[in-house]
Scaffold this active site. Structure first.
Site, short mmCIF file in Angstrom:
data_model
loop_
_atom_site.label_atom_id
_atom_site.label_comp_id
_atom_site.label_asym_id
_atom_site.label_seq_id
_atom_site.Cartn_x
_atom_site.Cartn_y
_atom_site.Cartn_z
N GLY A 227 -6.11 9.38 -21.11
CA GLY A 227 -6.55 9.03 -22.64
C GLY A 227 -6.60 7.41 -22.55
O GLY A 227 -6.15 6.86 -21.67
N HIS A 228 -6.95 7.00 -23.80
CA HIS A 228 -7.00 5.52 -23.98
C HIS A 228 -6.40 5.37 -25.34
O HIS A 228 -6.07 6.13 -26.21
CB HIS A 228 -8.38 5.00 -23.77
CG HIS A 228 -8.85 4.82 -22.31
ND1 HIS A 228 -8.23 3.87 -21.44
CD2 HIS A 228 -9.66 5.46 -21.65
CE1 HIS A 228 -8.66 3.97 -20.15
NE2 HIS A 228 -9.58 4.93 -20.16
N ASP B 169 -2.10 0.65 -27.36
CA ASP B 169 -2.13 -0.25 -26.18
C ASP B 169 -0.84 -1.13 -26.10
O ASP B 169 0.07 -1.11 -25.31
CB ASP B 169 -3.29 -0.71 -25.55
CG ASP B 169 -4.10 0.44 -24.86
OD1 ASP B 169 -3.83 1.51 -24.69
OD2 ASP B 169 -5.16 -0.24 -24.30
N ASP C 233 0.84 -1.32 -0.03
CA ASP C 233 -0.06 -0.12 0.00
C ASP C 233 0.87 1.41 -0.01
O ASP C 233 1.37 1.76 0.85
CB ASP C 233 -0.95 0.05 1.22
CG ASP C 233 -2.10 1.02 1.16
OD1 ASP C 233 -1.70 2.08 0.26
OD2 ASP C 233 -2.76 0.91 1.97
#
Length: 383
Positions: A122-123, A153, A57
């Protein structure tokens, strides 16, 4: 294996970074996926083959210090976050590469670590658009379309980043130094399109989108539906291959327009479509298999692994959960990839194991666990 002994820390992220880690793991690297707590994180990595999972974490006070210590013994860090995220945690390259001058710090982002769009979300479709490649994809009189999320990607992102890591590892052999890799999916995709850029002046792309040789304009570079609702792919570009296509279709080339008669292409497409729809995919394969007509079946995921060609080469593998996936590529003659056949790791499954390997004592691990800095996920407890 080619990357045996290379230690990689992959910070858990979305599709591109996990593929980068998968490639490295398949070819022998010891890849540890650094996940968030299994209490708050949802397992989204379906490319965890051959990896181990350690849950840290980073929002806890000792979280960043734990990762910093891990990086001191790592060869590669894969950073999938937007620019500035790790710097805010005190884990930027200036700090981690000072701690470990041999560290290869691979930063995989959409727009890169500088520029107007650097910190913008963005993608794949956005990176594809800004690369210029999206403008070339689509049929005549239709909007540009993105081919799933493979290009930006995975090809321009995950694969290009993995290639950068391997080149940096090779360079480190002579220099003894690591370096920072700025892998932008926009630039990676643009680089993939180098052929498109360099071929603009030879007539391949001088017509509107969807009317060129390779973008569905040509009747001999197209897909056609068959009688059983399946599809056939045709790629008969060269004249000698085109001649075999025409013969297999039962046509007389002397009664047809020239192959490169652009004005006749739409009508030729209709003619080819009317012929292909009269036979099943299997029947067309009987006609065109073992010829140079460049005609092949469009295989679905359900039948691709059982196709004779792929089956003979062992192109797909099955893990211990009966899940089918592609075999690592390319194939090496002396140090081949030996992908894991085990299921993907649960979040935090190997936390204690990895920390011990990286030099943490049992007492330190126990303390970090009590402070909820790390988490261990025992799969047996979930059965």
């Amino acid at each position: 294996m080619a990357l045996h002994g290379v230690r990689v820390l992959e910070l858990a992220g979305l599709a591109p970074a996990p593929l980068c880690g998968l490639v490295l793991a398949d070819f022998g690297a010891q890849v540890v996926r650094v996940d968030r707590s299994p209490r708050t994180a949802v397992a989204t990595d379906v490319q965890g083959r051959g990896k181990r999972s350690l849950a840290v974490d980073l929002k806890q006070p000792l979280g960043p210090a734990t990762l910093r210590r891990l990086c001191q013994k790592a060869d590669v860090l894969i950073d999938p976050f937007r620019p500035g995220v790790l710097e805010k945690l005190g884990l930027g390259p200036d700090i981690l590469c000072h701690d470990n001058p041999k560290l290869i710090y691979a930063r995989l982002t959409g727009f890169g670590h500088a520029g107007k769009y650097a910190k913008m979300a963005g993608h794949d479709i956005n990176y594809l658009a800004v690369s210029g490649v999206l403008s070339k994809l689509g049929r005549k009189d239709e909007n540009p379309y993105a081919p799933i999320n493979l290009l930006a990607d995975f090809a321009g992102g995950g694969v290009m980043c993995a290639m950068g890591v391997i080149m940096a590892l090779y360079e480190r052999v002579t220099s003894g130094k690591g370096q920072v890799i700025d892998a932008s999916m926009v630039e990676g995709t643009a680089y993939l399109s180098s052929f498109l850029w360099k071929s603009q002046n030879i007539g391949l792309w001088n017509r509107p989108r969807g009317e060129n040789l390779l973008d569905s304009g040509a009747p001999f570079y197209e897909t056609y539906k068959t009688a059983d609702g399946k599809y056939i792919a045709v790629g008969a570009l060269e004249p000698q291959f085109y001649a075999q296509l025409i013969s297999g279709l039962g046509l007389d080339s002397r009664k047809l327009p020239s192959q490169m008669s652009f004005s006749d292409w739409p009508e030729m497409k209709k003619m080819f479509a009317d012929i292909f729809i009269k036979k099943t995919q299997a029947e067309w394969c009987e006609i065109f298999d073992d010829t140079d007509a460049c005609v092949t079946p469009v295989l679905t995921f359900d039948d691709v692994a059982s196709h004779p060609h792929n089956k003979e080469r062992g192109s797909f593998l099955k893990n211990d959960q009966e899940e089918i996936s592609p075999r690592p590529s390319p194939v090496f003659s002396r140090t081949p990839a030996t992908p894991s056949f085990k299921r993907d790791p649960f979040i935090g499954e190997h936390t204690k194991e990895v920390l011990l390997e990286y030099g943490f004592t049992k007492e330190e691990i126990s303390k970090l666990h009590s402070l909820k800095v790390i988490e261990s996920n025992n799969p047996k407890a979930n059965l």
